[in-house]
Design a protein around this motif. Structure first.
Motif, PDB file in Angstrom:
ATOM      1  N   GLY A  86     -96.901  45.100 -48.414  1.00  0.00           N
ATOM      2  CA  GLY A  86     -97.499  46.397 -48.127  1.00  0.00           C
ATOM      3  C   GLY A  86     -96.551  47.314 -47.377  1.00  0.00           C
ATOM      4  O   GLY A  86     -96.427  48.498 -47.693  1.00  0.00           O
ATOM      5  N   VAL A  87     -95.868  46.761 -46.370  1.00  0.00           N
ATOM      6  CA  VAL A  87     -94.906  47.550 -45.608  1.00  0.00           C
ATOM      7  C   VAL A  87     -93.749  47.992 -46.499  1.00  0.00           C
ATOM      8  O   VAL A  87     -93.301  49.152 -46.456  1.00  0.00           O
ATOM      9  CB  VAL A  87     -94.392  46.740 -44.401  1.00  0.00           C
ATOM     10  CG1 VAL A  87     -93.225  47.454 -43.735  1.00  0.00           C
ATOM     11  CG2 VAL A  87     -95.522  46.517 -43.399  1.00  0.00           C
ATOM     12  N   ASN A 140     -92.464  56.344 -49.240  1.00  0.00           N
ATOM     13  CA  ASN A 140     -91.993  57.373 -48.325  1.00  0.00           C
ATOM     14  C   ASN A 140     -90.590  57.850 -48.702  1.00  0.00           C
ATOM     15  O   ASN A 140     -90.288  59.056 -48.615  1.00  0.00           O
ATOM     16  CB  ASN A 140     -91.999  56.860 -46.884  1.00  0.00           C
ATOM     17  CG  ASN A 140     -93.402  56.736 -46.324  1.00  0.00           C
ATOM     18  OD1 ASN A 140     -94.328  57.407 -46.783  1.00  0.00           O
ATOM     19  ND2 ASN A 140     -93.572  55.869 -45.334  1.00  0.00           N
ATOM     20  N   GLU A 141     -89.742  56.917 -49.103  1.00  0.00           N
ATOM     21  CA  GLU A 141     -88.393  57.287 -49.513  1.00  0.00           C
ATOM     22  C   GLU A 141     -88.436  58.164 -50.758  1.00  0.00           C
ATOM     23  O   GLU A 141     -87.678  59.142 -50.869  1.00  0.00           O
ATOM     24  CB  GLU A 141     -87.554  56.029 -49.773  1.00  0.00           C
ATOM     25  CG  GLU A 141     -87.180  55.250 -48.529  1.00  0.00           C
ATOM     26  CD  GLU A 141     -86.314  56.076 -47.592  1.00  0.00           C
ATOM     27  OE1 GLU A 141     -85.447  56.825 -48.091  1.00  0.00           O
ATOM     28  OE2 GLU A 141     -86.512  55.977 -46.369  1.00  0.00           O
ATOM     29  N   ARG A 142     -89.309  57.817 -51.699  1.00  0.00           N
ATOM     30  CA  ARG A 142     -89.425  58.648 -52.902  1.00  0.00           C
ATOM     31  C   ARG A 142     -89.941  60.045 -52.555  1.00  0.00           C
ATOM     32  O   ARG A 142     -89.501  61.051 -53.124  1.00  0.00           O
ATOM     33  CB  ARG A 142     -90.327  57.971 -53.931  1.00  0.00           C
ATOM     34  CG  ARG A 142     -89.722  56.735 -54.564  1.00  0.00           C
ATOM     35  CD  ARG A 142     -90.456  56.353 -55.835  1.00  0.00           C
ATOM     36  NE  ARG A 142     -91.824  55.918 -55.589  1.00  0.00           N
ATOM     37  CZ  ARG A 142     -92.162  54.663 -55.327  1.00  0.00           C
ATOM     38  NH1 ARG A 142     -91.223  53.731 -55.239  1.00  0.00           N
ATOM     39  NH2 ARG A 142     -93.420  54.322 -55.128  1.00  0.00           N
ATOM     40  N   GLN A 143     -90.893  60.120 -51.613  1.00  0.00           N
ATOM     41  CA  GLN A 143     -91.415  61.413 -51.210  1.00  0.00           C
ATOM     42  C   GLN A 143     -90.332  62.265 -50.542  1.00  0.00           C
ATOM     43  O   GLN A 143     -90.225  63.470 -50.789  1.00  0.00           O
ATOM     44  CB  GLN A 143     -92.596  61.229 -50.255  1.00  0.00           C
ATOM     45  CG  GLN A 143     -93.276  62.532 -49.852  1.00  0.00           C
ATOM     46  CD  GLN A 143     -94.471  62.302 -48.950  1.00  0.00           C
ATOM     47  OE1 GLN A 143     -94.673  61.215 -48.436  1.00  0.00           O
ATOM     48  NE2 GLN A 143     -95.272  63.336 -48.764  1.00  0.00           N
ATOM     49  N   LYS A 144     -89.523  61.634 -49.688  1.00  0.00           N
ATOM     50  CA  LYS A 144     -88.427  62.361 -49.048  1.00  0.00           C
ATOM     51  C   LYS A 144     -87.414  62.855 -50.077  1.00  0.00           C
ATOM     52  O   LYS A 144     -86.886  63.965 -49.971  1.00  0.00           O
ATOM     53  CB  LYS A 144     -87.739  61.459 -48.021  1.00  0.00           C
ATOM     54  CG  LYS A 144     -88.569  61.144 -46.792  1.00  0.00           C
ATOM     55  CD  LYS A 144     -87.803  60.231 -45.843  1.00  0.00           C
ATOM     56  CE  LYS A 144     -88.651  59.877 -44.621  1.00  0.00           C
ATOM     57  NZ  LYS A 144     -87.916  58.944 -43.716  1.00  0.00           N
ATOM     58  N   GLU A 145     -87.167  62.014 -51.078  1.00  0.00           N
ATOM     59  CA  GLU A 145     -86.201  62.395 -52.110  1.00  0.00           C
ATOM     60  C   GLU A 145     -86.702  63.601 -52.898  1.00  0.00           C
ATOM     61  O   GLU A 145     -85.939  64.517 -53.211  1.00  0.00           O
ATOM     62  CB  GLU A 145     -85.946  61.206 -53.041  1.00  0.00           C
ATOM     63  CG  GLU A 145     -84.815  61.430 -54.021  1.00  0.00           C
ATOM     64  CD  GLU A 145     -84.465  60.177 -54.792  1.00  0.00           C
ATOM     65  OE1 GLU A 145     -83.715  60.292 -55.776  1.00  0.00           O
ATOM     66  OE2 GLU A 145     -84.941  59.088 -54.400  1.00  0.00           O
ATOM     67  N   VAL A 146     -87.993  63.603 -53.213  1.00  0.00           N
ATOM     68  CA  VAL A 146     -88.575  64.753 -53.906  1.00  0.00           C
ATOM     69  C   VAL A 146     -88.511  65.994 -53.022  1.00  0.00           C
ATOM     70  O   VAL A 146     -88.202  67.102 -53.486  1.00  0.00           O
ATOM     71  CB  VAL A 146     -90.035  64.460 -54.323  1.00  0.00           C
ATOM     72  CG1 VAL A 146     -90.704  65.716 -54.875  1.00  0.00           C
ATOM     73  CG2 VAL A 146     -90.079  63.352 -55.351  1.00  0.00           C
ATOM     74  N   GLY A 147     -88.790  65.826 -51.734  1.00  0.00           N
ATOM     75  CA  GLY A 147     -88.725  66.952 -50.812  1.00  0.00           C
ATOM     76  C   GLY A 147     -87.342  67.576 -50.757  1.00  0.00           C
ATOM     77  O   GLY A 147     -87.209  68.812 -50.726  1.00  0.00           O
TER      78      GLY A 147
END
Length: 487
Positions: free
Chosen positions: A41-42, A49-56
């Motif tokens: 889960g972690v 989160n890493e994918r979200q940051k990359e998209v950002g």
């Protein structure tokens, strides 16, 4: 201000010996399941989160402003696909068998096609009972962890692992170019330039594994596979050594509450000091004898004894060893590419063991083959004592050797490989010795039955029916690799 005191009851004494075997088994099972559940889960939360940051970061790029909504919508679809991916259950019924392309002492490797999208993979199967009886559990876990954690272009890609009541399965990319051993059998000797190319790529592969904290321990031409472009990838981590708790045999002995058993004698080299059996005297003049050795080479690859030609001496003498053991193996491979046979080849494996252990007296270059000074020096710098071995301080010092002068180690995959396999289809196995392997269909369901029989068998067997020995050691074995992509 008054302080409040609390009285707590004493912690109950933990006395596992007074409980029955089922209670102890369930306690261990629940503990393992909880650890794996929260660990996964972690890890998945961090990956999202890493994918979200990359998209950002992509959305902040002014050049991509016209495509901002498209990128954001695509990332949302990607995450929805990821969640569906996690819910998808893997099993044999998802694949149809094409043919067997490899066989070992503990299992086999099959070429399979996924029913959903028609993509082709290599499916490795390991028999659980063999893993337990031959004390291979630490190696199974180390192999799974090494491949799961690797994201290197120099290591065969693992897509998913799953299991049933009897076997473990590893779904990997199919590398249709065969292995380096097949090329050596075909061409016998490589030029120095071709040897330099393959050696440089192998260095990158070994370095990638070492950075993950694993020693491969079985670097040999059979485990160096060629992709469609003719570039190498390192495979078969069944003998790899990790340094985590579950890579140690004691972990499994404690888990199953078994007394320590001596290692199987099948895995100890026998008669290392025997001198009564004739050795092969390999020279250019007895090419027929060399070819006989090569033909038997493939048979040994499928046996329990294995092929010891490339093993470092410190692994055979039960002394301490570290990452430099893999560099010895590379040195013997370079020797074989340039000379035509491994430096310690013999007719019987135990003679090879003896020659490796006594390498100071058995290692030499044939008089009738002349190597350039840099090539000879490189080999001698790797086939030597571990204290003095080139690579003991990392791959950088091997890359700096004069033999590799001018090599761009970061751009090797942009160079056309010396041999690009001419393939006729996505299931072309002409570079694998499939004619030497039994082609039985007892593993995967046939294409016309939709896998119904396997589905029924799988659904009828649950984890509750498994014994502790068949369940506890393999908890957390399941793995899925989610391939991320952006428009």
């Amino acid at each position: 201000m008054s302080s409040t005191t609390f009285d707590f009851s004493p912690l109950p004494e933990q006395r596992s010996e007074v409980y029955g075997p089922n209670a102890n088994y369930n306690q261990k099972r629940c503990q393992q399941l909880a650890q794996e559940f929260f660990r996964d889960g972690v890890r998945r939360a961090r990956e999202r989160n890493e994918r979200q940051k990359e998209v950002g970061k992509r959305l902040e790029d002014p050049k991509l402003q016209p495509r901002r909504e498209q990128i954001w919508a695509h990332s949302g679809k990607l995450e929805a696909k990821y969640l569906r991916f996690l819910r998808t259950k893997e099993g044999l019924s998802n694949y149809e068998n094409v043919k067997t392309i490899g066989k070992g002492y503990f299992g086999e490797v099959r070429l399979v096609r996924k029913r959903q999208d028609g993509k082709v993979y290599a499916l490795k199967r390991l028999v659980k009972t063999e893993m337990i009886s031959k004390e291979q559990l630490p190696r199974v876990r180390a192999e799974r962890d090494a491949l799961a954690e690797s994201d290197s272009e120099w290591v065969v890609k693992l897509f998913t692992t799953f299991q049933d009541t009897t076997s473990l399965y590893m779904l990997m990319e199919f590398l249709p170019g065969g292995d380096l051993m097949a090329m050596l059998i075909t061409y016998e000797i490589f030029s120095e330039d071709i040897t330099r190319f393959y050696a440089a790529e192998i260095i990158n592969a070994i370095e990638a594994i070492h950075k993950l904290g694993f020693i491969h321990r079985d670097i040999k031409p059979d485990n160096i596979l060629l992709d469609r472009g003719g570039h190498i990838k390192l495979a078969d981590f069944g003998l790899s050594k990790g340094f985590r708790k579950n890579h140690d045999s004691k972990f499994y002995q404690d888990l199953l509450q078994q007394q320590q058993q001596p290692p199987s004698l099948s895995y100890r080299p026998q008669n290392r000091n025997s001198v009564n059996i004739d050795e092969i005297s390999l020279t250019v003049s007895n090419r027929a004898q060399i070819n006989d050795w090569r033909r038997s080479r493939r048979v040994l690859a499928y046996s329990a004894v294995g092929t010891p030609d490339y093993i470092a001496p410190e692994l055979l003498t039960y002394r301490g060893y570290s990452f430099e053991a893999d560099w010895w193996s590379l040195g013997t491979i370079i020797y074989e590419c340039l000379i035509g046979w491994p430096p310690f080849a013999a007719e019987h494996p135990h003679d090879t063991y003896r020659k490796i252990v006594n390498w100071q007296h058995s290692f030499f270059f044939p008089d009738d083959i002349q190597l350039r000074p840099n090539a000879a020096n490189l080999i001698k710098s790797m086939v030597c004592n571990s204290d003095n071995r080139l690579g003991r301080n990392g791959a950088a010092e091997i890359k700096a050797h004069p033999f590799f002068e001018g090599v761009d180690f970061n751009g090797l995959r942009r160079i056309r490989a010396p041999f690009v396999p001419p393939l006729t289809s996505d299931v072309d196995t002409s570079f694998f010795p499939v004619e030497q392997l039994p082609q039985t269909d007892n593993l995967l369901p046939a294409a016309d039955n939709g896998g119904a029989a396997t589905d029924a068998a799988t659904s009828s067997s649950t984890d509750d029916a498994l014994t502790p020995e068949m369940f506890l050691p393999f908890l957390g074995y399941t793995f899925k690799r989610f391939e991320k992509s952006f428009v």
